[in-house]
Enzyme design. Sequence first.
Site, PDB file in Angstrom:
ATOM      1  N   GLY A  14       0.894  -1.101   0.015  1.00 26.85           N
ATOM      2  CA  GLY A  14       0.091   0.145  -0.045  1.00 26.85           C
ATOM      3  C   GLY A  14       0.840   1.201  -0.094  1.00 26.85           C
ATOM      4  CG  ASN A  15       5.515   2.690   0.511  1.00 26.43           C
ATOM      5  OD1 ASN A  15       5.600   3.545  -0.390  1.00 26.43           O
ATOM      6  ND2 ASN A  15       6.152   2.645   1.528  1.00 26.43           N
ATOM      7  N   GLY A  17       5.205   5.116  -3.027  1.00 27.51           N
ATOM      8  CA  GLY A  17       6.434   5.243  -3.144  1.00 27.51           C
ATOM      9  C   GLY A  17       6.959   3.806  -3.762  1.00 27.51           C
ATOM     10  CG  ASP A  72       9.328  -6.493   4.802  1.00 29.16           C
ATOM     11  OD1 ASP A  72       8.368  -5.824   4.944  1.00 29.16           O
ATOM     12  OD2 ASP A  72      10.247  -6.606   5.531  1.00 29.16           O
ATOM     13  CG  PHE A 157       9.187   6.371  -0.837  1.00 34.21           C
ATOM     14  CD1 PHE A 157       9.850   5.679  -2.211  1.00 34.21           C
ATOM     15  CD2 PHE A 157       9.157   5.456   0.229  1.00 34.21           C
ATOM     16  CE1 PHE A 157      10.143   4.536  -2.137  1.00 34.21           C
ATOM     17  CE2 PHE A 157       9.533   4.032   0.101  1.00 34.21           C
ATOM     18  CZ  PHE A 157      10.283   3.757  -1.091  1.00 34.21           C
ATOM     19  CE1 TYR A 159      14.026   6.314   8.344  1.00 40.16           C
ATOM     20  CE2 TYR A 159      12.981   4.613   7.091  1.00 40.16           C
ATOM     21  CZ  TYR A 159      13.309   5.312   8.453  1.00 40.16           C
ATOM     22  OH  TYR A 159      12.289   4.908   9.479  1.00 40.16           O
ATOM     23  CG  ASP A 160      14.476   7.790  -1.476  1.00 42.65           C
ATOM     24  OD1 ASP A 160      15.369   6.871  -1.179  1.00 42.65           O
ATOM     25  OD2 ASP A 160      13.533   7.545  -2.112  1.00 42.65           O
ATOM     26  NE  ARG A 186      10.978  -0.803  -3.672  1.00 43.71           N
ATOM     27  CZ  ARG A 186      11.373  -0.009  -2.624  1.00 43.71           C
ATOM     28  NH1 ARG A 186      11.889   0.835  -3.325  1.00 43.71           N
ATOM     29  NH2 ARG A 186      11.692  -0.252  -1.312  1.00 43.71           N
TER      30      ARG A 186
END
Length: 207
Positions: A14-15, A17, A72, A157, A159-160, A186
Site C-alpha cells: 500500500g506504499n 512510493g 519488504d 519517499f 528515508y531518501d 529495489r
Amino acid sequence: MSLFKKQQIVLASGNPGKISEIQAMLAGHSIIPQSQFCIADAEETGSSFVENAIIKARNAAWHSHLPAIADDSGLVVDALNGAPGIISARYAGSGASDQENLQKLLGELQDIPDAQRSARFICVLVFMEHAKDPCPLIAQGIWEGRILQQPIGTNGFGYDPVFWVPEHACSSAQLSAGVKNSLSHRGQALNRLTQLIKERECDQWLY
Ligand code: IMP
C-alpha cells in the site's frame, strides 16, 4: 509472450512510493496494487525481511487468487546495530509519517560523526504463483550509502532525503526516478526476480 507478461499480478503493498517504482520498472506488465482488490495490509509478524515479504505475498495471492509480488524493505544503520531494519516504516511508532521516521533517525544519530554513519537499504522481493506455492521466488538487493546530518532533496519517499549516494555525491531524494531505479536495492532485487521468473517459466516449459 511469457506468462509473466500476459498475466495480471497483484502487488502486495500500500506504499505509493514502492508502487510507483515497481510499476515503472515493470512497465508493460499488468501490476495491480492490492488496494484495487480491497486487500488490507497483512500483519508483519516475521523477524526478517524475507519472512515479512512471504507473509505479504501469501496474503495478497490468497485474497486475489492471482500471482503476487511483495516487497519488504528498509534501512539498516550500522551505528544503530541495524535499526530501523524491518520496522523502518514504523520506526517512530505505528502510523508514523515518513517525516516523523526520518526525524527520529536523525535524532538517534545526532552525536554520531560522518565516518560512522554507514548504512544500506535492503529490499527483499517475493513472487508467489498462488497462496500455496511451496517454492516462492526470493530476490534481494542491497544499496550502500551513508546517513546525512540533514535531509536534502524532494524526490522519492521514506528515508531518501537522508540517504547519501556516494556514486552520485547527492542524496537519494536528489536522484531522478530513473537513476534511483537503476542503482537502488529495489532495482537490483527486481532485476534478479525477473530473471528467476524467466528461469522458472523455462523449466516449466521443458518438463
Ligand atoms: P515495509 O513496507 O515494511 O517494507 O517498509 C519499508 C520502509 O522502508 C518504507 O516505509 C521506508 O521507510 C523504507 N524504505 C524502503 N525502501 C525505501 C526507499 O527506496 N527509499 C526510502 N525509504 C525506503
